[in-house]
Design a protein around this motif. Structure first.
Motif, PDB file in Angstrom:
ATOM      1  N   ASN A   4       0.631   4.438  -9.478  1.00  0.00           N
ATOM      2  CA  ASN A   4      -0.744   4.526  -8.994  1.00  0.00           C
ATOM      3  C   ASN A   4      -1.447   3.171  -9.065  1.00  0.00           C
ATOM      4  OD1 ASN A   4      -0.993   4.451 -11.764  1.00  0.00           O
ATOM      5  ND2 ASN A   4      -2.586   6.009 -11.861  1.00  0.00           N
ATOM      6  N   THR A   5      -1.068   2.332 -10.011  1.00  0.00           N
ATOM      7  CA  THR A   5      -1.625   0.989 -10.097  1.00  0.00           C
ATOM      8  C   THR A   5      -1.176   0.156  -8.914  1.00  0.00           C
ATOM      9  OG1 THR A   5      -1.671   1.115 -12.498  1.00  0.00           O
ATOM     10  CG2 THR A   5      -1.791  -1.067 -11.544  1.00  0.00           C
ATOM     11  N   LEU A   6       0.101   0.286  -8.537  1.00  0.00           N
ATOM     12  CA  LEU A   6       0.609  -0.455  -7.382  1.00  0.00           C
ATOM     13  C   LEU A   6      -0.063   0.000  -6.097  1.00  0.00           C
ATOM     14  CD1 LEU A   6       4.425  -0.673  -8.163  1.00  0.00           C
ATOM     15  CD2 LEU A   6       2.727  -2.488  -8.299  1.00  0.00           C
ATOM     16  N   SER A   7      -0.234   1.301  -5.924  1.00  0.00           N
ATOM     17  CA  SER A   7      -0.874   1.791  -4.704  1.00  0.00           C
ATOM     18  C   SER A   7      -2.332   1.345  -4.658  1.00  0.00           C
ATOM     19  CB  SER A   7      -0.752   3.306  -4.586  1.00  0.00           C
ATOM     20  OG  SER A   7      -1.429   3.946  -5.636  1.00  0.00           O
ATOM     21  N   ASP A   8      -2.970   1.246  -5.805  1.00  0.00           N
ATOM     22  CA  ASP A   8      -4.339   0.746  -5.884  1.00  0.00           C
ATOM     23  C   ASP A   8      -4.397  -0.700  -5.384  1.00  0.00           C
ATOM     24  OD1 ASP A   8      -7.116   0.515  -6.791  1.00  0.00           O
ATOM     25  OD2 ASP A   8      -6.283  -0.694  -8.419  1.00  0.00           O
ATOM     26  N   VAL A   9      -3.473  -1.529  -5.813  1.00  0.00           N
ATOM     27  CA  VAL A   9      -3.431  -2.939  -5.411  1.00  0.00           C
ATOM     28  C   VAL A   9      -3.199  -3.045  -3.907  1.00  0.00           C
ATOM     29  CG1 VAL A   9      -2.104  -5.083  -5.607  1.00  0.00           C
ATOM     30  CG2 VAL A   9      -2.748  -3.835  -7.663  1.00  0.00           C
ATOM     31  N   ARG A  10      -2.364  -2.196  -3.348  1.00  0.00           N
ATOM     32  CA  ARG A  10      -2.055  -2.239  -1.913  1.00  0.00           C
ATOM     33  C   ARG A  10      -3.267  -1.944  -1.041  1.00  0.00           C
ATOM     34  NH1 ARG A  10       2.700   1.286  -3.230  1.00  0.00           N
ATOM     35  NH2 ARG A  10       4.272  -0.177  -3.931  1.00  0.00           N
ATOM     36  N   LYS A  11      -4.309  -1.356  -1.615  1.00  0.00           N
ATOM     37  CA  LYS A  11      -5.506  -1.003  -0.851  1.00  0.00           C
ATOM     38  C   LYS A  11      -6.595  -2.078  -0.933  1.00  0.00           C
ATOM     39  CE  LYS A  11      -4.739   3.906  -1.632  1.00  0.00           C
ATOM     40  NZ  LYS A  11      -5.224   5.110  -2.298  1.00  0.00           N
ATOM     41  N   LEU A  12      -6.411  -3.064  -1.791  1.00  0.00           N
ATOM     42  CA  LEU A  12      -7.457  -4.068  -2.008  1.00  0.00           C
ATOM     43  C   LEU A  12      -7.545  -5.064  -0.864  1.00  0.00           C
ATOM     44  CD1 LEU A  12      -6.901  -4.918  -5.789  1.00  0.00           C
ATOM     45  CD2 LEU A  12      -8.657  -3.448  -4.798  1.00  0.00           C
ATOM     46  N   SER A  13      -8.754  -5.508  -0.586  1.00  0.00           N
ATOM     47  CA  SER A  13      -8.950  -6.603   0.361  1.00  0.00           C
ATOM     48  C   SER A  13      -8.501  -7.897  -0.313  1.00  0.00           C
ATOM     49  CB  SER A  13     -10.432  -6.722   0.732  1.00  0.00           C
ATOM     50  OG  SER A  13     -11.182  -7.150  -0.403  1.00  0.00           O
ATOM     51  N   PHE A  14      -8.298  -8.932   0.492  1.00  0.00           N
ATOM     52  CA  PHE A  14      -7.910 -10.229  -0.060  1.00  0.00           C
ATOM     53  C   PHE A  14      -8.954 -10.716  -1.060  1.00  0.00           C
ATOM     54  CE2 PHE A  14      -8.097 -14.837  -0.136  1.00  0.00           C
ATOM     55  CZ  PHE A  14      -6.787 -15.149  -0.471  1.00  0.00           C
ATOM     56  N   GLU A  15     -10.208 -10.614  -0.684  1.00  0.00           N
ATOM     57  CA  GLU A  15     -11.281 -11.125  -1.546  1.00  0.00           C
ATOM     58  C   GLU A  15     -11.321 -10.402  -2.889  1.00  0.00           C
ATOM     59  OE1 GLU A  15     -11.955 -12.211   2.563  1.00  0.00           O
ATOM     60  OE2 GLU A  15     -11.620 -10.250   1.672  1.00  0.00           O
ATOM     61  N   ARG A  16     -11.170  -9.095  -2.860  1.00  0.00           N
ATOM     62  CA  ARG A  16     -11.199  -8.320  -4.111  1.00  0.00           C
ATOM     63  C   ARG A  16      -9.973  -8.614  -4.959  1.00  0.00           C
ATOM     64  NH1 ARG A  16     -12.315  -7.262  -8.406  1.00  0.00           N
ATOM     65  NH2 ARG A  16     -12.342  -5.208  -9.327  1.00  0.00           N
ATOM     66  N   ALA A  17      -8.812  -8.729  -4.325  1.00  0.00           N
ATOM     67  CA  ALA A  17      -7.575  -9.006  -5.065  1.00  0.00           C
ATOM     68  C   ALA A  17      -7.626 -10.381  -5.718  1.00  0.00           C
ATOM     69  CB  ALA A  17      -6.360  -8.890  -4.144  1.00  0.00           C
ATOM     70  N   ILE A  18      -8.092 -11.390  -5.010  1.00  0.00           N
ATOM     71  CA  ILE A  18      -8.145 -12.747  -5.569  1.00  0.00           C
ATOM     72  C   ILE A  18      -9.175 -12.818  -6.684  1.00  0.00           C
ATOM     73  CG2 ILE A  18      -9.810 -13.865  -4.025  1.00  0.00           C
ATOM     74  CD1 ILE A  18      -6.549 -15.490  -4.899  1.00  0.00           C
ATOM     75  N   GLU A  19     -10.283 -12.093  -6.536  1.00  0.00           N
ATOM     76  CA  GLU A  19     -11.308 -12.058  -7.578  1.00  0.00           C
ATOM     77  C   GLU A  19     -10.740 -11.463  -8.872  1.00  0.00           C
ATOM     78  OE1 GLU A  19     -14.936  -9.088  -8.048  1.00  0.00           O
ATOM     79  OE2 GLU A  19     -15.342 -10.586  -6.503  1.00  0.00           O
ATOM     80  N   GLU A  20     -10.040 -10.348  -8.731  1.00  0.00           N
ATOM     81  CA  GLU A  20      -9.450  -9.711  -9.911  1.00  0.00           C
ATOM     82  C   GLU A  20      -8.360 -10.590 -10.519  1.00  0.00           C
ATOM     83  OE1 GLU A  20      -7.192  -5.632 -11.296  1.00  0.00           O
ATOM     84  OE2 GLU A  20      -8.309  -5.600  -9.400  1.00  0.00           O
ATOM     85  N   LEU A  21      -7.579 -11.237  -9.681  1.00  0.00           N
ATOM     86  CA  LEU A  21      -6.534 -12.135 -10.169  1.00  0.00           C
ATOM     87  C   LEU A  21      -7.137 -13.291 -10.962  1.00  0.00           C
ATOM     88  CD1 LEU A  21      -3.560 -12.873 -10.293  1.00  0.00           C
ATOM     89  CD2 LEU A  21      -3.803 -13.952  -8.043  1.00  0.00           C
ATOM     90  N   GLU A  22      -8.222 -13.844 -10.478  1.00  0.00           N
ATOM     91  CA  GLU A  22      -8.904 -14.927 -11.193  1.00  0.00           C
ATOM     92  C   GLU A  22      -9.392 -14.470 -12.568  1.00  0.00           C
ATOM     93  OE1 GLU A  22     -11.860 -16.102  -8.339  1.00  0.00           O
ATOM     94  OE2 GLU A  22     -10.467 -17.451  -7.307  1.00  0.00           O
TER      95      GLU A  22
END
Length: 83
Positions: A4-22
């Motif tokens: 479920n964590t992986l499927s959550d990541v697959r739904k993120l926009s680029f901006e949201r994913a990079i923000e969380e990664l930072e």
């Protein structure tokens, strides 16, 4: 990592994913995260990194390059050759 964590990541926009990664990188650099949590957030960070790379590849594939004729004048566009 839970599916479920992986499927959550697959739904993120680029901006949201990079923000969380930072945020994950910042937390790990501070060194105040317990080992078990560090491993978990590192794994999520890897998934976020892959998501960002995937979205960038998709964006690059949509970019068009300008083509020119023999005299250097623009004559149109064609898809960018992305490997």
């Amino acid at each position: 990592m839970a599916e479920n964590t992986l499927s959550d990541v697959r739904k993120l926009s680029f901006e949201r994913a990079i923000e969380e990664l930072e945020l994950i990188v910042k937390r790990l650099e501070e060194g105040k995260v317990p080992l078990e949590e560090s491993v978990a957030i590192y794994e999520r960070g890897e998934a976020l990194k892959r998501r960002c790379e995937e979205l960038l590849r998709q964006a690059e594939a949509r970019v068009e390059k300008i083509t020119t004729d023999a005299s250097g004048q623009p004559r149109g566009t064609e898809p960018l050759d992305v490997e």
